[in-house]
Design a protein around this motif. Structure first.
Motif, PDB file in Angstrom:
ATOM      1  N   LYS A 149       2.433   2.850  43.058  1.00 63.33           N
ATOM      2  CA  LYS A 149       2.419   3.027  41.604  1.00 63.33           C
ATOM      3  C   LYS A 149       3.805   3.453  41.131  1.00 63.33           C
ATOM      4  N   ASN A 187       5.100  -2.375  40.518  1.00 64.01           N
ATOM      5  CA  ASN A 187       5.744  -1.987  41.771  1.00 64.01           C
ATOM      6  C   ASN A 187       6.323  -3.245  42.422  1.00 64.01           C
ATOM      7  N   THR A 216       2.966   8.009  38.094  1.00 64.18           N
ATOM      8  CA  THR A 216       2.430   8.148  39.452  1.00 64.18           C
ATOM      9  C   THR A 216       1.242   9.100  39.461  1.00 64.18           C
TER      10      THR A 216
END
Length: 408
Positions: free
Chosen positions: A241, A224, A71
């Motif tokens: 993400k 995702n 992330t």
């Protein structure tokens, strides 16, 4: 002259008006009492934030410091987009990528000397989570990974992150590379303001065609599951993400929009598919139980901000308070003792007000009133009194001298 008596009344009214408002984001806080009941999530940390106001609707250990894993690449992509606006620019890969091609790393298997466009690199970062592409792009932007991460940290501070520090562009674990669910929400909130970020991070699929080093196209799918088609797809998901390392476990940041509200959800340290089920549950909780309401201060037609409230409440349920500090006036909206939104204005105020003929008080037209800071007024008053006192003394002295001369 008969209209002069109305001027003090007008001044009193206008002194309540404020302009040049600047919203202040409300930092992480306790949720109000009798807030709608939130779902239980399995992830160790999580937060649900409304994007326009930064208001937190759900909090589970959102300020606990954790590893972000990939992330991190939300910030990486944002910095690249802000500093390399030409998405068609060619990038030639160098041997700096070799350490990131080690087995077990997330990669598109880029080759030294291979040429990709900036846009292709960004899709590789966000959809394929390519670590080597992050490193190459960091050097393209800043000359070194160290310089690039300094830019990442500066940006994090700028948008209000207080528990975040980056040492690489790809999110590989390092004791000095950390963040929180709340800070990641702030980062994604900033990123989705960029149209190209939403286009890239919200794509379900993307294909890099054959390059100068390979005859095979690279087909990539968004990791995702809320953005991609399939079992966990969420209607309204616009960008996000995933991340995974053994140290971080599973991580996920996602933004979704429905009607006039955009929500940001972050879950950290999840197992298996929990990050997707937790995020879906929190999005449903937010969209099903809350609505966004405009806030007005001086102009009934122009909102100064917005607040998110349970669907059975309006802004009439909020308490409002004003405070002055130095030359700053702040208005706060609260619910059950919990602050939900603030906005401030710098003093002194300068307001242009149009007086129409219907008011019949002053000549039609526009005049300007300047309202000084409340801290300036006492000084002006003291100086005015002192000046008047001196004038009185001089007048008395003059008349005394005149009288004495007549007697002589």
């Amino acid at each position: 002259m008969r209209h002069k008596k109305y001027i003090p009344i007008l001044l009193s009214i206008f002194s309540l008006l404020l302009c040049f408002l600047s919203p202040l984001s409300i930092s992480a806080q306790d949720l109000p009492s009798n807030w709608p009941s939130a779902p239980e999530i399995s992830s160790a940390s999580g937060v649900l934030m409304e994007s326009s106001s930064g208001q937190v609707l759900f909090d589970k250990s959102m300020n606990e410091i954790r590893y972000p894993a990939s992330t991190t690449k939300v910030m990486t992509t944002l910095i690249i987009l802000e500093n390399m606006p030409d998405l068609n620019k060619n990038i030639t890969f160098t041997d700096v990528i070799l350490p990131d091609l080690a087995p077990g790393n997330s990669t598109i298997h880029a080759q030294v000397g291979e040429i990709l466009t900036v846009e292709q690199c960004l899709y590789a970062i966000m959809l394929a989570s390519a670590n080597e592409v992050c490193t190459q792009m960091a050097i393209e932007v800043a000359g070194s990974v160290e310089n690039f991460t300094a830019m990442m940290n500066a940006k994090a501070t700028e948008i209000g992150c207080t528990n975040t520090h980056f040492v690489n562009a790809n999110g590989l674990p390092d004791p000095n590379h950390y963040t929180t669910a709340y800070d990641l929400a702030l980062i994604l909130r900033e990123a989705i303001k960029n149209e190209n970020f939403c286009k890239i991070a919200g794509a379900a699929k993307y294909t890099i065609p054959p390059t100068n080093k390979t005859t095979i196209a690279r087909n990539m799918e968004n990791h995702n599951a809320l953005v991609a088609d399939g079992k966990y797809h969420y209607e309204g998901a616009i960008a996000g993400k995933t991340g995974h390392t053994e140290a971080a476990r599973n991580t996920l940041v996602t933004a979704a929009s429905k009607e006039d509200m955009t929500l940001i959800c972050v879950v950290l340290r999840s197992e298996n598919e929990e990050r997707f089920t937790d995020t879906r549950a929190l999005f449903d909780y937010g969209f099903d139980n809350f609505h966004i309401q405009p806030l007005y201060w001086m102009d009934p037609d122009i909102p100064v901000g917005s607040v998110v409230l349970p669907k059975d409440l309006t802004t009439d349920a909020l308490s409002v308070s004003d405070s002055d500090q130095n030359d700053l006036r702040t208005r706060t909206w609260s619910y059950n003792g919990t602050e939900l939104y603030k906005t401030s204005v710098q003093l002194p105020l300068s307001i242009k007000t149009k007086i129409t003929s219907d008011m019949s008080l002053l000549q039609t037209g526009t005049f300007k009133l300047v309202f000084p800071s409340p801290f300036i007024l006492p000084s002006i008053l003291i100086l005015t009194i002192l000046f008047a006192f001196i004038i009185i003394i001089l007048i008395v002295k003059y008349h005394t001298q005149k009288t004495n001369r007549k007697k002589k």
